[in-house]
Scaffold this motif. Structure first.
Motif, PDB file in Angstrom:
ATOM      1  N   SER A  17      35.932  14.329  49.836  1.00 19.19           N
ATOM      2  CA  SER A  17      34.625  14.438  50.471  1.00 19.19           C
ATOM      3  C   SER A  17      34.645  15.488  51.580  1.00 19.19           C
ATOM      4  O   SER A  17      33.762  16.351  51.655  1.00 19.19           O
ATOM      5  CB  SER A  17      34.203  13.083  51.035  1.00 19.19           C
ATOM      6  N   ILE A  18      35.656  15.456  52.410  1.00 20.81           N
ATOM      7  CA  ILE A  18      35.759  16.428  53.505  1.00 20.81           C
ATOM      8  C   ILE A  18      36.011  17.827  52.964  1.00 20.81           C
ATOM      9  O   ILE A  18      35.428  18.804  53.447  1.00 20.81           O
ATOM     10  CB  ILE A  18      36.841  15.985  54.499  1.00 20.81           C
ATOM     11  N   TYR A  20      35.090  19.109  50.039  1.00 19.17           N
ATOM     12  CA  TYR A  20      33.861  19.659  49.470  1.00 19.17           C
ATOM     13  C   TYR A  20      32.819  19.943  50.555  1.00 19.17           C
ATOM     14  O   TYR A  20      32.085  20.920  50.465  1.00 19.17           O
ATOM     15  CB  TYR A  20      33.312  18.743  48.383  1.00 19.17           C
ATOM     16  N   ARG A  21      32.752  19.100  51.577  1.00 16.45           N
ATOM     17  CA  ARG A  21      31.841  19.375  52.698  1.00 16.45           C
ATOM     18  C   ARG A  21      32.194  20.706  53.358  1.00 16.45           C
ATOM     19  O   ARG A  21      31.326  21.531  53.625  1.00 16.45           O
ATOM     20  CB  ARG A  21      31.915  18.247  53.724  1.00 16.45           C
ATOM     21  N   ASP A  22      33.476  20.898  53.597  1.00 19.24           N
ATOM     22  CA  ASP A  22      33.927  22.095  54.305  1.00 19.24           C
ATOM     23  C   ASP A  22      33.718  23.380  53.518  1.00 19.24           C
ATOM     24  O   ASP A  22      33.583  24.447  54.119  1.00 19.24           O
ATOM     25  CB  ASP A  22      35.398  21.958  54.703  1.00 19.24           C
ATOM     26  N   THR A  26      27.945  20.222  49.308  1.00 19.20           N
ATOM     27  CA  THR A  26      27.492  18.976  49.906  1.00 19.20           C
ATOM     28  C   THR A  26      27.220  17.889  48.876  1.00 19.20           C
ATOM     29  O   THR A  26      27.537  16.717  49.104  1.00 19.20           O
ATOM     30  CB  THR A  26      26.240  19.232  50.769  1.00 19.20           C
ATOM     31  N   ALA A  29      30.496  16.429  47.881  1.00 22.28           N
ATOM     32  CA  ALA A  29      31.031  15.687  49.023  1.00 22.28           C
ATOM     33  C   ALA A  29      30.348  14.338  49.157  1.00 22.28           C
ATOM     34  O   ALA A  29      31.004  13.313  49.378  1.00 22.28           O
ATOM     35  CB  ALA A  29      30.857  16.507  50.301  1.00 22.28           C
ATOM     36  N   LEU A  30      29.026  14.327  48.995  1.00 22.51           N
ATOM     37  CA  LEU A  30      28.275  13.085  49.111  1.00 22.51           C
ATOM     38  C   LEU A  30      28.648  12.110  48.000  1.00 22.51           C
ATOM     39  O   LEU A  30      28.755  10.905  48.228  1.00 22.51           O
ATOM     40  CB  LEU A  30      26.772  13.374  49.106  1.00 22.51           C
ATOM     41  N   LEU A  49      29.721   9.578  57.798  1.00 20.44           N
ATOM     42  CA  LEU A  49      29.938  10.711  56.903  1.00 20.44           C
ATOM     43  C   LEU A  49      28.836  10.775  55.855  1.00 20.44           C
ATOM     44  O   LEU A  49      28.279  11.839  55.590  1.00 20.44           O
ATOM     45  CB  LEU A  49      31.311  10.619  56.241  1.00 20.44           C
ATOM     46  N   GLU A  52      25.673  11.963  57.527  1.00 19.28           N
ATOM     47  CA  GLU A  52      25.763  13.407  57.803  1.00 19.28           C
ATOM     48  C   GLU A  52      25.488  14.224  56.542  1.00 19.28           C
ATOM     49  O   GLU A  52      24.710  15.180  56.560  1.00 19.28           O
ATOM     50  CB  GLU A  52      27.153  13.742  58.341  1.00 19.28           C
ATOM     51  N   LEU A  53      26.121  13.838  55.452  1.00 22.47           N
ATOM     52  CA  LEU A  53      25.970  14.587  54.206  1.00 22.47           C
ATOM     53  C   LEU A  53      24.557  14.480  53.652  1.00 22.47           C
ATOM     54  O   LEU A  53      23.998  15.467  53.168  1.00 22.47           O
ATOM     55  CB  LEU A  53      27.003  14.108  53.183  1.00 22.47           C
ATOM     56  N   GLN A  56      22.436  16.818  55.548  1.00 23.49           N
ATOM     57  CA  GLN A  56      22.628  18.213  55.145  1.00 23.49           C
ATOM     58  C   GLN A  56      21.871  18.518  53.864  1.00 23.49           C
ATOM     59  O   GLN A  56      21.314  19.609  53.715  1.00 23.49           O
ATOM     60  CB  GLN A  56      24.114  18.515  54.960  1.00 23.49           C
TER      61      GLN A  56
END
Length: 67
Positions: A17-18, A20-22, A26, A29-30, A49, A52-53, A56
């Motif tokens: 998840s982190i 793919y977020r980075d 998104t 990541a979600l 988390l 946040e996703l 986004q």
């Protein structure tokens, strides 16, 4: 490969998840964060988390115009 062998592994799901977020993926990541939240429904860090996703994904991207 690790996820295929251990689909409910918290560390793998969080790491994916982190990651793919980075890199700006998104949606992916979600997907991993939501799976993690089903495994750890009372974990506030995971809930944050996911929140946040989702934020986004619901935030429109700015359009840059060349002039």
């Amino acid at each position: 490969e690790g996820l295929a062998k251990h689909p409910d592994n918290r560390e793998i799901l969080l790491g994916l998840s982190i990651f793919y977020r980075d890199i700006g993926e998104t949606s992916a990541a979600l997907e991993f964060a939501e799976k993690l939240s089903r495994i750890a429904p009372n974990d506030p860090a995971v809930a944050n988390l996911v929140k946040e996703l989702r934020g986004q994904l619901n935030t429109p991207k700015a359009i840059v115009l060349d002039t």
